[in-house]
Design a protein around this motif. Structure first.
Motif, PDB file in Angstrom:
ATOM      1  N   CYS A  23      50.050  25.966  36.002  1.00 14.89           N
ATOM      2  CA  CYS A  23      49.559  26.760  34.865  1.00 14.89           C
ATOM      3  C   CYS A  23      49.170  25.851  33.709  1.00 14.89           C
ATOM      4  CB  CYS A  23      50.620  27.756  34.425  1.00 14.89           C
ATOM      5  SG  CYS A  23      52.032  26.929  33.758  1.00 14.89           S
ATOM      6  N   GLY A  24      48.543  24.727  34.013  1.00 14.45           N
ATOM      7  CA  GLY A  24      48.099  23.897  32.893  1.00 14.45           C
ATOM      8  C   GLY A  24      48.528  22.461  33.108  1.00 14.45           C
ATOM      9  N   GLU A  25      48.138  21.593  32.161  1.00 15.41           N
ATOM     10  CA  GLU A  25      48.458  20.185  32.388  1.00 15.41           C
ATOM     11  C   GLU A  25      49.353  19.666  31.259  1.00 15.41           C
ATOM     12  OE1 GLU A  25      44.066  18.950  30.723  1.00 15.41           O
ATOM     13  OE2 GLU A  25      45.217  17.508  31.890  1.00 15.41           O
ATOM     14  N   VAL A  26      49.846  18.424  31.501  1.00 16.47           N
ATOM     15  CA  VAL A  26      50.698  17.772  30.507  1.00 16.47           C
ATOM     16  C   VAL A  26      49.974  16.498  30.076  1.00 16.47           C
ATOM     17  CG1 VAL A  26      52.974  16.802  30.032  1.00 16.47           C
ATOM     18  CG2 VAL A  26      52.716  18.592  31.761  1.00 16.47           C
ATOM     19  N   LYS A  27      49.849  16.308  28.771  1.00 20.16           N
ATOM     20  CA  LYS A  27      49.204  15.090  28.285  1.00 20.16           C
ATOM     21  C   LYS A  27      50.180  14.255  27.466  1.00 20.16           C
ATOM     22  CE  LYS A  27      44.314  16.467  28.132  1.00 20.16           C
ATOM     23  NZ  LYS A  27      43.816  15.400  29.047  1.00 20.16           N
ATOM     24  N   LEU A  28      49.979  12.933  27.528  1.00 19.44           N
ATOM     25  CA  LEU A  28      50.736  12.023  26.661  1.00 19.44           C
ATOM     26  C   LEU A  28      50.069  12.057  25.291  1.00 19.44           C
ATOM     27  CD1 LEU A  28      52.778   9.656  26.266  1.00 19.44           C
ATOM     28  CD2 LEU A  28      50.947   8.127  27.059  1.00 19.44           C
ATOM     29  N   ALA A  29      50.865  12.075  24.213  1.00 21.77           N
ATOM     30  CA  ALA A  29      50.287  12.044  22.862  1.00 21.77           C
ATOM     31  C   ALA A  29      51.186  11.215  21.953  1.00 21.77           C
ATOM     32  CB  ALA A  29      50.169  13.474  22.318  1.00 21.77           C
ATOM     33  N   PHE A  30      50.603  10.779  20.829  1.00 27.23           N
ATOM     34  CA  PHE A  30      51.364   9.975  19.867  1.00 27.23           C
ATOM     35  C   PHE A  30      51.372  10.715  18.538  1.00 27.23           C
ATOM     36  CE2 PHE A  30      51.564   6.165  22.459  1.00 27.23           C
ATOM     37  CZ  PHE A  30      50.511   6.353  23.341  1.00 27.23           C
ATOM     38  N   GLU A  31      52.554  10.814  17.945  1.00 26.28           N
ATOM     39  CA  GLU A  31      52.628  11.406  16.603  1.00 26.28           C
ATOM     40  C   GLU A  31      52.091  10.350  15.635  1.00 26.28           C
ATOM     41  OE1 GLU A  31      56.626  12.323  15.455  1.00 26.28           O
ATOM     42  OE2 GLU A  31      55.989  13.799  13.963  1.00 26.28           O
ATOM     43  N   ARG A  32      51.005  10.647  14.935  1.00 24.85           N
ATOM     44  CA  ARG A  32      50.310   9.634  14.124  1.00 24.85           C
ATOM     45  C   ARG A  32      51.258   9.006  13.101  1.00 24.85           C
ATOM     46  NH1 ARG A  32      44.738  10.070  14.993  1.00 24.85           N
ATOM     47  NH2 ARG A  32      44.042  12.052  15.842  1.00 24.85           N
ATOM     48  N   ALA A  33      52.082   9.827  12.462  1.00 23.17           N
ATOM     49  CA  ALA A  33      52.905   9.301  11.344  1.00 23.17           C
ATOM     50  C   ALA A  33      53.935   8.292  11.836  1.00 23.17           C
ATOM     51  CB  ALA A  33      53.599  10.472  10.665  1.00 23.17           C
ATOM     52  N   THR A  34      54.446   8.509  13.080  1.00 19.82           N
ATOM     53  CA  THR A  34      55.577   7.676  13.523  1.00 19.82           C
ATOM     54  C   THR A  34      55.243   6.844  14.759  1.00 19.82           C
ATOM     55  OG1 THR A  34      56.234   9.452  14.978  1.00 19.82           O
ATOM     56  CG2 THR A  34      57.181   9.468  12.745  1.00 19.82           C
ATOM     57  N   CYS A  35      54.048   7.084  15.347  1.00 18.21           N
ATOM     58  CA  CYS A  35      53.661   6.448  16.625  1.00 18.21           C
ATOM     59  C   CYS A  35      54.613   6.838  17.745  1.00 18.21           C
ATOM     60  CB  CYS A  35      53.649   4.915  16.491  1.00 18.21           C
ATOM     61  SG  CYS A  35      52.221   4.379  15.567  1.00 18.21           S
ATOM     62  N   LYS A  36      55.446   7.841  17.527  1.00 21.66           N
ATOM     63  CA  LYS A  36      56.387   8.301  18.570  1.00 21.66           C
ATOM     64  C   LYS A  36      55.602   8.968  19.708  1.00 21.66           C
ATOM     65  CE  LYS A  36      59.926  11.849  19.119  1.00 21.66           C
ATOM     66  NZ  LYS A  36      60.251  13.147  18.500  1.00 21.66           N
ATOM     67  N   LYS A  37      56.007   8.616  20.952  1.00 22.26           N
ATOM     68  CA  LYS A  37      55.338   9.217  22.113  1.00 22.26           C
ATOM     69  C   LYS A  37      55.896  10.623  22.353  1.00 22.26           C
ATOM     70  CE  LYS A  37      55.997   5.541  24.976  1.00 22.26           C
ATOM     71  NZ  LYS A  37      55.874   4.783  26.253  1.00 22.26           N
ATOM     72  N   VAL A  38      55.028  11.570  22.646  1.00 20.74           N
ATOM     73  CA  VAL A  38      55.461  12.931  23.011  1.00 20.74           C
ATOM     74  C   VAL A  38      54.646  13.401  24.211  1.00 20.74           C
ATOM     75  CG1 VAL A  38      56.205  13.619  20.688  1.00 20.74           C
ATOM     76  CG2 VAL A  38      53.808  13.950  21.400  1.00 20.74           C
ATOM     77  N   ALA A  39      55.117  14.501  24.835  1.00 18.02           N
ATOM     78  CA  ALA A  39      54.340  15.146  25.896  1.00 18.02           C
ATOM     79  C   ALA A  39      53.790  16.446  25.319  1.00 18.02           C
ATOM     80  CB  ALA A  39      55.236  15.452  27.096  1.00 18.02           C
ATOM     81  N   VAL A  40      52.576  16.811  25.702  1.00 17.57           N
ATOM     82  CA  VAL A  40      51.994  18.085  25.244  1.00 17.57           C
ATOM     83  C   VAL A  40      51.680  18.924  26.474  1.00 17.57           C
ATOM     84  CG1 VAL A  40      50.219  19.222  23.872  1.00 17.57           C
ATOM     85  CG2 VAL A  40      50.901  16.876  23.326  1.00 17.57           C
ATOM     86  N   LYS A  41      52.315  20.075  26.594  1.00 15.01           N
ATOM     87  CA  LYS A  41      52.034  20.980  27.716  1.00 15.01           C
ATOM     88  C   LYS A  41      50.994  21.981  27.235  1.00 15.01           C
ATOM     89  CE  LYS A  41      52.545  23.186  31.639  1.00 15.01           C
ATOM     90  NZ  LYS A  41      52.262  22.619  32.969  1.00 15.01           N
ATOM     91  N   ILE A  42      49.861  22.027  27.950  1.00 14.06           N
ATOM     92  CA  ILE A  42      48.780  22.927  27.560  1.00 14.06           C
ATOM     93  C   ILE A  42      48.791  24.115  28.502  1.00 14.06           C
ATOM     94  CG2 ILE A  42      46.265  23.136  27.339  1.00 14.06           C
ATOM     95  CD1 ILE A  42      46.730  19.787  27.205  1.00 14.06           C
ATOM     96  N   ILE A  43      49.071  25.297  27.961  1.00 15.98           N
ATOM     97  CA  ILE A  43      49.146  26.493  28.814  1.00 15.98           C
ATOM     98  C   ILE A  43      48.035  27.442  28.398  1.00 15.98           C
ATOM     99  CG2 ILE A  43      50.556  28.467  29.524  1.00 15.98           C
ATOM    100  CD1 ILE A  43      53.037  26.773  29.033  1.00 15.98           C
ATOM    101  N   ASN A  44      47.094  27.641  29.310  1.00 13.57           N
ATOM    102  CA  ASN A  44      45.947  28.499  29.017  1.00 13.57           C
ATOM    103  C   ASN A  44      46.368  29.952  29.226  1.00 13.57           C
ATOM    104  OD1 ASN A  44      43.544  29.908  29.099  1.00 13.57           O
ATOM    105  ND2 ASN A  44      42.427  28.064  29.734  1.00 13.57           N
ATOM    106  N   LYS A  45      46.271  30.751  28.192  1.00 15.64           N
ATOM    107  CA  LYS A  45      46.779  32.135  28.273  1.00 15.64           C
ATOM    108  C   LYS A  45      46.044  32.933  29.341  1.00 15.64           C
ATOM    109  CE  LYS A  45      47.967  32.296  23.371  1.00 15.64           C
ATOM    110  NZ  LYS A  45      47.602  32.877  22.059  1.00 15.64           N
ATOM    111  N   LYS A  46      44.782  32.549  29.580  1.00 10.59           N
ATOM    112  CA  LYS A  46      43.990  33.414  30.462  1.00 10.59           C
ATOM    113  C   LYS A  46      43.799  32.797  31.840  1.00 10.59           C
ATOM    114  CE  LYS A  46      41.403  35.725  26.792  1.00 10.59           C
ATOM    115  NZ  LYS A  46      42.011  34.871  25.722  1.00 10.59           N
ATOM    116  N   ASN A  47      44.422  31.607  32.089  1.00 12.87           N
ATOM    117  CA  ASN A  47      43.906  30.946  33.295  1.00 12.87           C
ATOM    118  C   ASN A  47      44.443  31.538  34.587  1.00 12.87           C
ATOM    119  OD1 ASN A  47      46.433  29.992  33.458  1.00 12.87           O
ATOM    120  ND2 ASN A  47      45.859  27.856  33.782  1.00 12.87           N
ATOM    121  N   PHE A  48      45.337  32.551  34.452  1.00 15.41           N
ATOM    122  CA  PHE A  48      45.613  33.213  35.742  1.00 15.41           C
ATOM    123  C   PHE A  48      44.920  34.569  35.673  1.00 15.41           C
ATOM    124  CE2 PHE A  48      49.752  32.179  33.657  1.00 15.41           C
ATOM    125  CZ  PHE A  48      49.757  30.832  33.991  1.00 15.41           C
ATOM    126  N   PRO A  49      44.399  35.019  36.796  1.00 15.45           N
ATOM    127  CA  PRO A  49      43.864  36.393  36.778  1.00 15.45           C
ATOM    128  C   PRO A  49      45.041  37.338  36.505  1.00 15.45           C
ATOM    129  CG  PRO A  49      44.033  35.534  39.021  1.00 15.45           C
ATOM    130  CD  PRO A  49      44.412  34.409  38.105  1.00 15.45           C
TER     131      PRO A  49
END
Ligand SMILES: CCC/C(=N\NC(=N)N)c1ccc(NC(=O)c2cc3cc(OC)ccc3[nH]2)cc1
Length: 322
Positions: A23-49
């Motif tokens: 139900c979506g993908e996970v991306k690596l991201a960096f918090e700009r203020a702290t350069c801390k690494k985080v994961a972002v889970k993207i869940i598309n509300k409509k992507n399932f019928p």
């Protein structure tokens, strides 16, 4: 290509994809203020019928509700949250070790001591969920995340897309009235549509089997009945070559979890009391001990005592520690 909300872009710099789910993908991201690494889970509300019983939007809203309620060292934690009209963006702590799936798919199991450390943490996480009226219902290697590349590491359970919140309030309200007209199933299966917490115990049995044996207990094979048939019959084989180095206690734990009748299946709390997890000669070394004690610091003192017993053999000299 995913477009991120402006305020999200201002706070985070998105990098590459690190995991994919149905139900979506996970991306690596960096918090700009702290350069801390985080994961972002993207869940598309409509992507399932919008087919079937579980309406996707309600699933997602229930998952967000669960994520807000839970707080345990072995359950994924959300750090931030954004949504547009068709997508959720959930910022999570980054689990550098990735999915357990990638650790066990190599075709052979984990060391028994490592499997025990991971399984113990999964049991604690699921016991916490059940204590809070939540059934996970989708425990599998893809939904167990590892905190680091090290074998001895913290694990976290994730993905509450299929989870169910036991409707305690409706049940308790039902039971306020005079019970004399209520049907028996209201008392037995009322809280869930036939699903009990025992479904998670079965899944943990499959997870432990895969971690120890390195292969799945129920799998597609041309000359075998369907996977569903194998599961309904509770038919699995511990191939000797794959299980020869595994202790009898570990095998006993698996066998008591992979029991077809949920009322006869080992419960989570009973599994935590199983001899395999009471060892005095735990081969785990001292760094695990602190890890487990830290983990159990979130639990009640009884759990802490339990964990320490697992890790620190009693002082009396006659205890044999292998
Ligand atoms: C809050 C959303 C919960 C959720 N899934 N929920 C859902 N599928 N509905 C979910 C599903 C998967 C993940 N995965 C990760 O965080 C993740 C980190 C990671 C790192 C990796 O290499 C370093 C490789 C895969 C990874 N997955 C995190 C959350």
């Amino acid at each position: 290509q995913t477009i991120f909300p402006k305020e999200f872009q201002e706070k985070y710099l998105v990098s590459r994809g690190i995991g994919t789910g149905v139900c979506g993908e996970v991306k690596l991201a960096f918090e700009r203020a702290t350069c801390k690494k985080v994961a972002v889970k993207i869940i598309n509300k409509k992507n399932f019928p919008s087919v079937g019983v579980s309406h996707p939007r309600r699933n997602a809203e229930r998952e967000i509700e669960i994520l807000r309620r839970i707080d345990h060292p072995c359950l994924i934690k959300t750090e931030d949250f954004y949504q547009t009209e068709d997508t959720y963006y959930i910022v999570l702590e980054l689990m550098e070790g990735g999915e357990l799936f990638n650790r066990v798919k190599a075709g052979h199991g984990l060391d028994e001591a490592v499997a025990k450390l991971y399984f113990y943490q999964m049991l604690m996480a699921v016991e916490y969920l059940h204590r809070n009226g939540i059934i996970h219902r989708d425990l599998k290697p893809e939904n167990i995340l590892l905190a680091s590349q090290a074998k001895t590491c913290l694990i976290k359970v994730t993905d509450f897309n299929q989870s169910k919140i036991l409707e305690g309030e409706t049940l308790s309200r039902t039971l306020c009235g005079t019970p004399s007209y209520l049907a028996p199933e209201v008392f037995t299966h009322a809280a869930t549509t036939g699903y009990g917490p025992a479904v998670d115990a079965w899944s943990l049995g499959v997870l432990l089997f895969v971690c120890l044996g390195g292969y799945a207990p129920f799998y597609e094979h041309p000359s075998r009945p369907s996977v569903q048939e194998q599961i309904i019959q509770g038919e699995f084989t511990m191939v000797p070559s794959k299980w020869k180095g595994i202790s009898d206690q570990a095998k006993d734990m698996v066998r008591k979890l992979l029991v077809v009748d949920p009322s006869l299946r080992l419960s989570i709390t009973s599994a935590l009391k199983h001899p395999w997890l009471q060892v005095k000669h735990s081969p785990l070394n001292h760094e695990h001990c602190y890890l487990i004690s830290d983990l159990c610091a979130f639990q009640d003192p009884a759990m802490l005592a339990q964990a320490n017993k697992l890790m620190y053999p009693p002082e009396d000299s006659d205890t044999v520690t292998h």
